[in-house]
Design a protein around this motif. Structure first.
Motif, PDB file in Angstrom:
ATOM      1  N   GLU A  95     -74.984  31.545 -21.200  1.00 33.47           N
ATOM      2  CA  GLU A  95     -75.969  30.949 -20.013  1.00 33.47           C
ATOM      3  C   GLU A  95     -75.365  30.528 -18.922  1.00 33.47           C
ATOM      4  O   GLU A  95     -74.500  30.189 -18.574  1.00 33.47           O
ATOM      5  CB  GLU A  95     -76.404  29.748 -20.809  1.00 33.47           C
ATOM      6  N   ASN A 115     -76.943  29.761 -15.140  1.00 36.02           N
ATOM      7  CA  ASN A 115     -77.939  29.265 -14.127  1.00 36.02           C
ATOM      8  C   ASN A 115     -78.169  30.182 -12.801  1.00 36.02           C
ATOM      9  O   ASN A 115     -77.141  30.317 -12.239  1.00 36.02           O
ATOM     10  CB  ASN A 115     -78.040  27.868 -13.752  1.00 36.02           C
ATOM     11  N   ARG A 171     -82.677  24.464  -6.736  1.00 30.40           N
ATOM     12  CA  ARG A 171     -83.347  24.818  -7.691  1.00 30.40           C
ATOM     13  C   ARG A 171     -83.075  26.016  -8.557  1.00 30.40           C
ATOM     14  O   ARG A 171     -82.576  27.043  -7.924  1.00 30.40           O
ATOM     15  CB  ARG A 171     -84.942  25.103  -7.468  1.00 30.40           C
ATOM     16  N   ILE A 172     -83.018  25.662 -10.053  1.00 31.69           N
ATOM     17  CA  ILE A 172     -82.815  27.043 -10.849  1.00 31.69           C
ATOM     18  C   ILE A 172     -84.106  27.749 -11.069  1.00 31.69           C
ATOM     19  O   ILE A 172     -84.996  27.235 -11.360  1.00 31.69           O
ATOM     20  CB  ILE A 172     -82.339  26.474 -12.151  1.00 31.69           C
ATOM     21  N   TRP A 223     -83.938  30.937 -12.638  1.00 29.47           N
ATOM     22  CA  TRP A 223     -83.832  31.458 -13.965  1.00 29.47           C
ATOM     23  C   TRP A 223     -82.508  31.320 -14.590  1.00 29.47           C
ATOM     24  O   TRP A 223     -81.736  30.917 -13.658  1.00 29.47           O
ATOM     25  CB  TRP A 223     -84.404  32.776 -13.953  1.00 29.47           C
ATOM     26  N   VAL A 224     -82.218  32.084 -15.803  1.00 28.39           N
ATOM     27  CA  VAL A 224     -80.984  31.692 -16.545  1.00 28.39           C
ATOM     28  C   VAL A 224     -80.727  33.035 -17.119  1.00 28.39           C
ATOM     29  O   VAL A 224     -81.399  33.698 -17.822  1.00 28.39           O
ATOM     30  CB  VAL A 224     -80.988  30.585 -17.699  1.00 28.39           C
ATOM     31  N   ARG A 284     -79.571  30.128  -9.258  1.00 29.50           N
ATOM     32  CA  ARG A 284     -80.225  29.167  -8.009  1.00 29.50           C
ATOM     33  C   ARG A 284     -80.731  29.851  -6.913  1.00 29.50           C
ATOM     34  O   ARG A 284     -80.351  31.025  -6.766  1.00 29.50           O
ATOM     35  CB  ARG A 284     -79.283  28.034  -7.865  1.00 29.50           C
ATOM     36  N   VAL A 299     -75.299  32.129  -8.154  1.00 29.87           N
ATOM     37  CA  VAL A 299     -74.168  31.826  -9.310  1.00 29.87           C
ATOM     38  C   VAL A 299     -73.056  31.123  -8.892  1.00 29.87           C
ATOM     39  O   VAL A 299     -72.327  31.702  -8.250  1.00 29.87           O
ATOM     40  CB  VAL A 299     -74.196  32.910 -10.364  1.00 29.87           C
ATOM     41  N   LYS A 306     -79.032  34.804 -20.054  1.00 28.90           N
ATOM     42  CA  LYS A 306     -78.921  34.589 -21.464  1.00 28.90           C
ATOM     43  C   LYS A 306     -77.982  35.456 -22.053  1.00 28.90           C
ATOM     44  O   LYS A 306     -78.050  35.320 -23.325  1.00 28.90           O
ATOM     45  CB  LYS A 306     -80.135  34.498 -21.987  1.00 28.90           C
TER      46      LYS A 306
END
Length: 164
Positions: A42, A44, A54-55, A57-58, A46, A88, A60
């Protein structure tokens, strides 16, 4: 009095300096853009280069190849194969090179030649370790299989990149 030609030459020189300066990252002095992979399962992504941003999306998938396009302190601006990007933290990235298969049922060959035997077929979206690259082919490994694939069918390697 400035002549139009001299002004155009000066503007051209000034515009070319930032372009040259952007060929290397200001933090690492490594080439920009360059490919790396996501180190963790994972990560994040930003909106800006700090924990206060703010994040959006991530990521995965561990080992996902990404392209670094900018650097700021401990942050790297990245984009994925779909062009989605953000910032990141560098600790979530690895210099280990991977690629993602961009064609369904991509044949891996014994040698960098389509006439050679196929060692395996990889589905679209498979992440493979990047080994060697010639001008048109790359040697990759995934799921215990190794072989050569056309570079144009892989994302995570530059078209002009050669690796030994």
């Amino acid at each position: 009095m400035k002549t139009p030609l001299l002004g155009a030459v000066l503007v051209g020189l000034l515009l070319s300096v930032p372009a040259l300066a952007q060929d290397r990252g200001p933090v690492t002095n490594l080439p920009l853009p360059r490919f790396v992979s996501v180190k963790s399962s994972e990560a994040n992504v930003r909106r800006g280069p700090s924990l206060t941003h703010r994040i959006d999306w991530v990521f995965k998938r561990k080992d996902m190849p990404v392209e670094i396009t900018a650097e700021y302190g401990h942050w790297r601006q990245v984009r994925d194969r779909d062009g989605a990007g953000g910032w990141v933290h560098y600790s979530l990235l690895s210099g280990v090179r991977t690629v993602i298969v961009d064609q369904d049922m991509l044949d891996l060959h014994v040698r960098p030649d389509e006439a050679t035997a196929t060692t395996a077929r990889l589905e679209m979206g498979v992440i493979a370790a990047l080994e060697d690259c010639t001008p048109d082919w790359c040697k990759v490994s995934a799921g215990g299989f190794r072989g050569w694939a056309p570079k144009a069918r892989l994302w995570g390697v530059a078209p002009d990149e050669i690796r030994d």
